[in-house]
Design a protein around this motif. Structure first.
Motif, PDB file in Angstrom:
ATOM      1  N   HIS A  34       0.856  -1.184   0.000  1.00 27.36           N
ATOM      2  CA  HIS A  34       0.000   0.000   0.000  1.00 27.36           C
ATOM      3  C   HIS A  34       0.891   1.233   0.000  1.00 27.36           C
ATOM      4  O   HIS A  34       2.029   1.197   0.479  1.00 27.36           O
ATOM      5  N   ALA A  35       0.352   2.333  -0.537  1.00 24.93           N
ATOM      6  CA  ALA A  35       1.138   3.561  -0.630  1.00 24.93           C
ATOM      7  C   ALA A  35       0.203   4.740  -0.818  1.00 24.93           C
ATOM      8  O   ALA A  35      -0.942   4.605  -1.250  1.00 24.93           O
ATOM      9  N   GLY A  36       0.719   5.920  -0.472  1.00 24.27           N
ATOM     10  CA  GLY A  36      -0.066   7.136  -0.623  1.00 24.27           C
ATOM     11  C   GLY A  36       0.747   8.354  -0.265  1.00 24.27           C
ATOM     12  O   GLY A  36       1.982   8.313  -0.209  1.00 24.27           O
ATOM     13  N   TYR A  37       0.043   9.439   0.039  1.00 23.36           N
ATOM     14  CA  TYR A  37       0.706  10.709   0.291  1.00 23.36           C
ATOM     15  C   TYR A  37       0.652  11.124   1.759  1.00 23.36           C
ATOM     16  O   TYR A  37       1.251  12.104   2.155  1.00 23.36           O
ATOM     17  N   SER A  38      -0.100  10.375   2.550  1.00 22.91           N
ATOM     18  CA  SER A  38      -0.117  10.588   3.993  1.00 22.91           C
ATOM     19  C   SER A  38      -0.482   9.272   4.665  1.00 22.91           C
ATOM     20  O   SER A  38      -0.991   8.341   4.015  1.00 22.91           O
ATOM     21  N   ASP A  39      -0.219   9.171   5.950  1.00 22.95           N
ATOM     22  CA  ASP A  39      -0.423   7.916   6.662  1.00 22.95           C
ATOM     23  C   ASP A  39      -1.870   7.442   6.652  1.00 22.95           C
ATOM     24  O   ASP A  39      -2.141   6.254   6.736  1.00 22.95           O
ATOM     25  N   ASN A  40      -2.816   8.368   6.566  1.00 21.40           N
ATOM     26  CA  ASN A  40      -4.216   7.969   6.639  1.00 21.40           C
ATOM     27  C   ASN A  40      -4.921   7.979   5.278  1.00 21.40           C
ATOM     28  O   ASN A  40      -6.143   7.918   5.203  1.00 21.40           O
ATOM     29  N   THR A  41      -4.141   8.091   4.206  1.00 23.26           N
ATOM     30  CA  THR A  41      -4.722   8.066   2.863  1.00 23.26           C
ATOM     31  C   THR A  41      -4.019   7.011   2.016  1.00 23.26           C
ATOM     32  O   THR A  41      -2.869   7.180   1.635  1.00 23.26           O
ATOM     33  N   GLU A  42      -4.724   5.929   1.737  1.00 25.62           N
ATOM     34  CA  GLU A  42      -4.177   4.853   0.909  1.00 25.62           C
ATOM     35  C   GLU A  42      -4.652   5.044  -0.525  1.00 25.62           C
ATOM     36  O   GLU A  42      -5.843   4.975  -0.815  1.00 25.62           O
ATOM     37  N   VAL A  43      -3.719   5.334  -1.430  1.00 29.80           N
ATOM     38  CA  VAL A  43      -4.072   5.608  -2.819  1.00 29.80           C
ATOM     39  C   VAL A  43      -3.991   4.349  -3.666  1.00 29.80           C
ATOM     40  O   VAL A  43      -4.840   4.105  -4.524  1.00 29.80           O
ATOM     41  N   GLY A  61       5.778   5.778  -6.958  1.00 30.46           N
ATOM     42  CA  GLY A  61       6.301   4.753  -6.060  1.00 30.46           C
ATOM     43  C   GLY A  61       7.527   4.070  -6.639  1.00 30.46           C
ATOM     44  O   GLY A  61       8.510   3.807  -5.940  1.00 30.46           O
ATOM     45  N   ILE A  62       7.482   3.785  -7.931  1.00 32.96           N
ATOM     46  CA  ILE A  62       8.629   3.160  -8.602  1.00 32.96           C
ATOM     47  C   ILE A  62       9.849   4.068  -8.547  1.00 32.96           C
ATOM     48  O   ILE A  62      10.984   3.614  -8.360  1.00 32.96           O
ATOM     49  N   MET A  63       9.626   5.357  -8.657  1.00 32.38           N
ATOM     50  CA  MET A  63      10.729   6.322  -8.662  1.00 32.38           C
ATOM     51  C   MET A  63      11.175   6.724  -7.257  1.00 32.38           C
ATOM     52  O   MET A  63      12.122   7.489  -7.099  1.00 32.38           O
ATOM     53  N   GLY A  64      10.489   6.210  -6.237  1.00 29.34           N
ATOM     54  CA  GLY A  64      10.876   6.521  -4.862  1.00 29.34           C
ATOM     55  C   GLY A  64      10.449   7.894  -4.402  1.00 29.34           C
ATOM     56  O   GLY A  64      11.090   8.491  -3.524  1.00 29.34           O
ATOM     57  N   LEU A  65       9.331   8.409  -4.948  1.00 28.77           N
ATOM     58  CA  LEU A  65       8.902   9.770  -4.651  1.00 28.77           C
ATOM     59  C   LEU A  65       7.691   9.847  -3.732  1.00 28.77           C
ATOM     60  O   LEU A  65       7.175  10.937  -3.504  1.00 28.77           O
ATOM     61  N   LEU A  66       7.219   8.707  -3.211  1.00 32.05           N
ATOM     62  CA  LEU A  66       6.061   8.733  -2.327  1.00 32.05           C
ATOM     63  C   LEU A  66       6.494   8.843  -0.867  1.00 32.05           C
ATOM     64  O   LEU A  66       7.396   8.122  -0.431  1.00 32.05           O
TER      65      LEU A  66
END
Length: 235
Positions: free
Chosen positions: A10-19, A49-54
């Motif tokens: 899982h990944a996103g832009y904040s701890d409580n938002t799963e994109v 995410g692939i580029m390591g920018l999240l």
């Protein structure tokens, strides 16, 4: 051996938002994998995410080799206001330690291919969107990466530019490079991609080549668009 393997839990832009969640894909030498999905499906987040920018990501992204050897071609060109086209190429060559005797003929060849030789000493800020996109393509091809990550490459390109881009990309694939391409142009994707990863609502809903996608959709003769529409209806 895979050039790129992605396993994002899982990944996103904040701890409580799963994109995005449970996104897995791989890229082999010579492959062109189409990352397909509607707006908001999670394609751009996957690329980040692939580029390591999240800022938030639970997962793993692995490139073959000790050094991440990839080029990213964004949908919106990223250029420096004060640098000419040629200076952009010189900067890329310096950053990747390309010897000048290799750089100069390669750069001249690419400028000729994309018909930008006459403006090589001009500022790209004055270029059209299509010309700016060609600058990004030239920089990426100059680097000769093992992995190309391409986001909506056909936006702004004229038909001849698209043809030249695909021809050069196929040359890179023939030498063992792999391509992950995010695009909304499904008829072109169906024609050029070796396989697909279809996304919706932050997850992968299907993967495989066109025959495998058709089988999953139970549409033996369906186009990629028809298959995708059916998958969206059922997801």
């Amino acid at each position: 051996m895979d050039l790129l393997t992605v396993d994002i839990k899982h990944a996103g832009y904040s701890d409580n938002t799963e994109v995005i969640k449970n996104v897995t894909l791989s890229l082999k030498p010579g492959e062109l994998v189409g990352l397909i999905g509607p707006n908001g499906a999670g394609k751009s987040t996957t690329i980040k995410g692939i580029m390591g920018l999240l800022p938030v990501m639970d997962g793993k992204v692995e490139f073959a080799g000790a050094r991440k050897n990839f080029a990213y071609i964004p949908e919106q060109p990223v250029l420096y206001e004060g640098l000419t086209l040629w200076e952009h190429l010189e900067l890329a060559a310096a950053a990747y330690e390309i010897e000048r005797k290799v750089f100069v003929p390669k750069a001249e060849e690419l400028l000729k291919l994309f018909r930008l030789t006459e403006v090589k000493h001009h500022l790209p800020g004055s270029f059209s969107k299509g010309m700016q996109q060609k600058v990004m393509l030239i920089v990426s091809f100059l680097l000769e990466p093992s992995v190309f990550v391409v986001d909506e490459p056909f936006v702004g390109l004229d038909p001849r530019g698209t043809k030249d881009f695909l021809a050069y990309l196929n040359q890179a694939r023939a030498k063992g490079a792999g391509v992950l391409m995010c695009t909304h142009i499904l008829d072109t994707a169906e024609r050029i991609c070796s396989s697909f990863v279809l996304m919706n609502a932050g997850g992968v809903i299907a993967r495989g080549d066109l025959a495998e996608i058709r089988e999953q959709c139970q549409l033996p003769k369906g186009s990629l668009l028809e298959c995708f529409d059916k998958l969206l209806e059922n997801s």
